[in-house]
Every structure is written in structure tokens, then in C-alpha cells.
Design an enzyme around this catalytic site. Structure first.
Site, PDB file in Angstrom:
ATOM      1  N   LYS A 112       0.879  -1.213   0.026  1.00 47.00           N
ATOM      2  CA  LYS A 112       0.033  -0.132   0.103  1.00 47.00           C
ATOM      3  C   LYS A 112       0.943   1.242   0.027  1.00 47.00           C
ATOM      4  O   LYS A 112       0.385   2.319  -0.657  1.00 47.00           O
ATOM      5  CB  LYS A 112      -0.813  -0.009   1.215  1.00 47.00           C
ATOM      6  N   LYS A 192      -4.681 -10.676  -6.501  1.00 46.69           N
ATOM      7  CA  LYS A 192      -5.795 -11.148  -5.786  1.00 46.69           C
ATOM      8  C   LYS A 192      -6.950 -10.266  -6.418  1.00 46.69           C
ATOM      9  O   LYS A 192      -6.733  -9.032  -6.641  1.00 46.69           O
ATOM     10  CB  LYS A 192      -5.612 -11.157  -4.175  1.00 46.69           C
ATOM     11  N   LYS A 195     -10.870  -4.467  -4.907  1.00 50.31           N
ATOM     12  CA  LYS A 195     -11.539  -3.405  -5.401  1.00 50.31           C
ATOM     13  C   LYS A 195     -10.665  -2.333  -6.120  1.00 50.31           C
ATOM     14  O   LYS A 195     -10.828  -1.796  -7.039  1.00 50.31           O
ATOM     15  CB  LYS A 195     -12.363  -2.890  -4.423  1.00 50.31           C
TER      16      LYS A 195
END
Ligand code: TRP
Length: 330
Positions: A112, A192, A195
Site C-alpha cells: 500500500k 488477488k 476493489k
């Protein structure tokens, strides 16, 4: 019976990856009669960029999605993290025993941080500590999650041990429980399903909308022509069949694929039909639930109260173990 805890971010609609990897398992554990706490983790969602205007809507929609997917608020405590202030209170106390080094080695943090370069905030770094607090507040023993949460759960257990040796307070060590499909890849067949990567199929798409996505979805890279022998075991579409398609039909598809008798197009068509069958009742329930937003709010309010009663007990014990002054006779 065990204490079960899990959480999900209100960062958009539920997708197939959430559903097959975790949420269907949440429902199963609830059906087996465990004591389940299911939490919409909006404080976690704050660590990524978001629009405050639509946060509330997302929380309510996530609650509706979870209920539509089988979570019964009578048999599980369904609630919102920010309604129970003890989550942040315990997170702080746990932070004081969490090694910086462990946090900086978390792959989710590193990913992230790379993806949201201009916004590497302390919340993103401390995210796994808040997650540990979520679980430990309810003395969670079993945590149904996707495979990507393995490292966070290891860290939670490490925090339990550190807390025990520092303060002599004993939390149960939480264990992950992976669903039948541990890790569903996205339509790109690479990362994976997520969203934020834009490679999802959501729970509420129509058969036609799904088809647009499935049509071009990645399958078995070694297969160019229909007559080429396929490898179902490495095909992400086949992985989806293992959840949505009954065993007999699935075996038949796998056999025909290996012999080059059925192409990816037909395999995807049949998957889509099975998905429609499975998802239609969920979609109906979802649409119904959203007609009554005030009922959803009531459910979450009740869930929050039940959760908070448990959370307050734990925090009281922990405060005392940590030797914090008690001026209120709490
Ligand atoms: N980090 C989890 C995820 O991204 C969400 C989460 C937050 C969670 N707190 C939790 C999962 C506690 C299990 C237990 O999927």
C-alpha cells in the site's frame, strides 16, 4: 464452540473474492453455532484515500451486503468499528508492545505504501495493530479471512505473547480460518481480486455485466486454441467453478478441458450460469434490505451496543493489568 471475529472494510461493494474467500465462511461458522462478531472496519478504511461524503453510504451498503450474503444479525453481532471507541483505546495499548520492525515487514503495508506514495500515513503503518485490537477485544479465537491476512494474524499472536510477558495479561491466540478458496485471483489472473485493483466481479452484477468481464478474463496461459489441452488446476476460471459449480458438472468440465474438447468460452458461459443461480437470491435480498435503510441503522446500532458491552469488559481488565489509574471505580 469458539469466539469468532472478523472484519471487512467498507471500501465498496462486496465482490466474489470477498465472498468465496471469507464471507461465505463467516456465514458457515455462524450456522455452526459459534459466537460470532462481524465488524465493518471504517477506521481501517480511513488509512486509504476516500470521500467522506460517501463513507456512511458505504457502511450501510456493506451491512446490507453481508446480511444478503447470509449473516443473520440475530445470530451474529454485526456492527461498525467506529461505534465502539474501545477499538482505538486497546489499539493504543497494544502499540506499546508492538515492535516497529515487525510492522515495517508487513507485506500489505509495503504494497500500500508503494501504491499510495503521497500518503504513507501512520495509520497505514499501525493498521495491523488496530486489527489485533479488533480481534482481542472480543477474545477472538477463530478469524475467518483470506490468505492475504495470514501475516497480520501472525503479528496479532506475537502481540498476544508480548502483552502477556509485559503485563501478565492473557488473551487467547487467534487462529486464521481460511475458506474453501484461500485466494481468488482477479479477472487479470495475476493479482488477488481487489476493489482497488479494479479486477473484480461484484455480488450485484447482472449476468450480462458479468459476461462482459468474464469474456476477456484470463484463463490458462498455455491454451491458445480450443483443441489445446487445458490445465484446470492453474486456471482462475476453474477455481471459480470449484465454488459455484456442483462437483459432477465441474469434473466433467475439467475432463473436457484437459482433452481440449471444451473451450474457455463455453467454460465461462457455464460458470456464469451457475453464478447467476447462486447469486440471484443474494441480489434479491440485497435490493430488499436497501429499501429500509433505517432498519439497517437499527441493526447496526443494536450490534454496536452488544459489542461494546463485551469490549468495555476487556478494556477494563487490560487497563488494570497495565496499572492505569482508576478514578471512576470502573
Ligand atoms: N485487514 C482485513 C482485510 O483487509 C480487515 C480487518 C480489519 C480484519 N480488522 C480485522 C479481518 C480483524 C479480521 C479480523 O481484509
Amino acid at each position: 464452540m469458539s469466539r469468532v471475529f472478523s472484519g471487512i472494510q467498507p471500501s465498496g461493494e462486496l465482490h466474489i473474492g470477498n465472498y468465496v474467500g471469507a464471507v461465505s465462511e463467516w456465514a458457515r461458522l455462524m450456522d455452526e453455532g459459534h459466537e460470532c462478531y462481524y465488524c465493518i472496519v471504517d477506521y481501517h478504511a480511513m488509512t486509504q484515500p476516500y470521500d467522506p461524503e460517501i463513507m456512511e453510504k458505504r457502511v450501510l451498503e456493506m451491512a446490507a451486503g453481508l446480511m444478503a450474503a447470509g449473516i443473520d444479525p440475530e445470530r451474529a453481532v454485526l456492527f461498525v468499528q467506529s461505534q465502539v471507541p474501545e477499538h482505538t483505546e486497546l489499539a493504543w495499548m497494544l502499540m506499546t508492545v508492538t515492535p516497529m520492525g515487525e510492522l515495517s515487514r508487513q507485506t500489505q503495508y509495503k504494497d500500500k505504501a508503494r501504491r499510495q506514495e503521497g500518503n504513507v500515513n501512520v495509520g497505514l503503518f499501525a493498521y495491523p495493530v488496530l486489527q489485533a485490537a479488533d480481534i482481542l477485544l472480543y477474545k477472538g479465537e477463530l478469524v475467518p479471512v483470506g490468505e492475504d491476512q495470514r501475516q497480520h494474524l501472525e503479528l496479532a499472536r506475537e502481540i498476544v505473547r508480548k502483552f502477556r510477558s509485559r503485563f501478565g495479561y492473557e488473551f487467547p491466540e487467534p487462529q486464521p480460518r481460511f475458506g474453501r478458496i484461500k485466494r481468488l485471483k482477479g479477472l487479470d489472473g495475476r493479482d488477488k481480486m481487489s476493489k482497488s485493483l479494479g479486477n473484480t466481479i461484484t455480488l450485484t452484477e447482472t449476468e450480462d455485466q458479468r459476461w462482459e468481464k468474464l469474456r476477456t478474463a484470463f484463463t490458462d496461459p498455455a491454451r491458445v486454441r480450443k483443441s489445446d489441452p487445458g490445465h484446470p488446476e492453474i486456471c482462475n476460471i476453474y477455481t471459480m467453478h470449484t465454488f459455484f459449480t456442483p462437483e459432477e458438472e465441474r469434473e466433467e468440465i475439467a475432463g473436457a478441458c484437459r482433452k481440449g474438447e471444451i473451450g474457455c468460452f463455453e467454460c465461462k458461459k457455464r460458470l456464469n450460469a451457475r453464478m447467476t443461480e447462486h447469486l440471484a437470491p443474494i441480489q434479491d435480498r440485497y435490493a430488499d434490505l436497501l429499501k429500509n435503510i433505517s432498519d439497517i441503522r437499527d441493526i447496526l446500532r443494536q450490534g454496536g451496543k452488544r459489542a461494546r458491552a463485551v469490549a468495555q469488559e476487556t478494556v477494563k481488565e487490560v487497563r488494570s493489568a497495565a496499572g492505569l489509574i482508576d478514578l471512576e471505580g470502573r
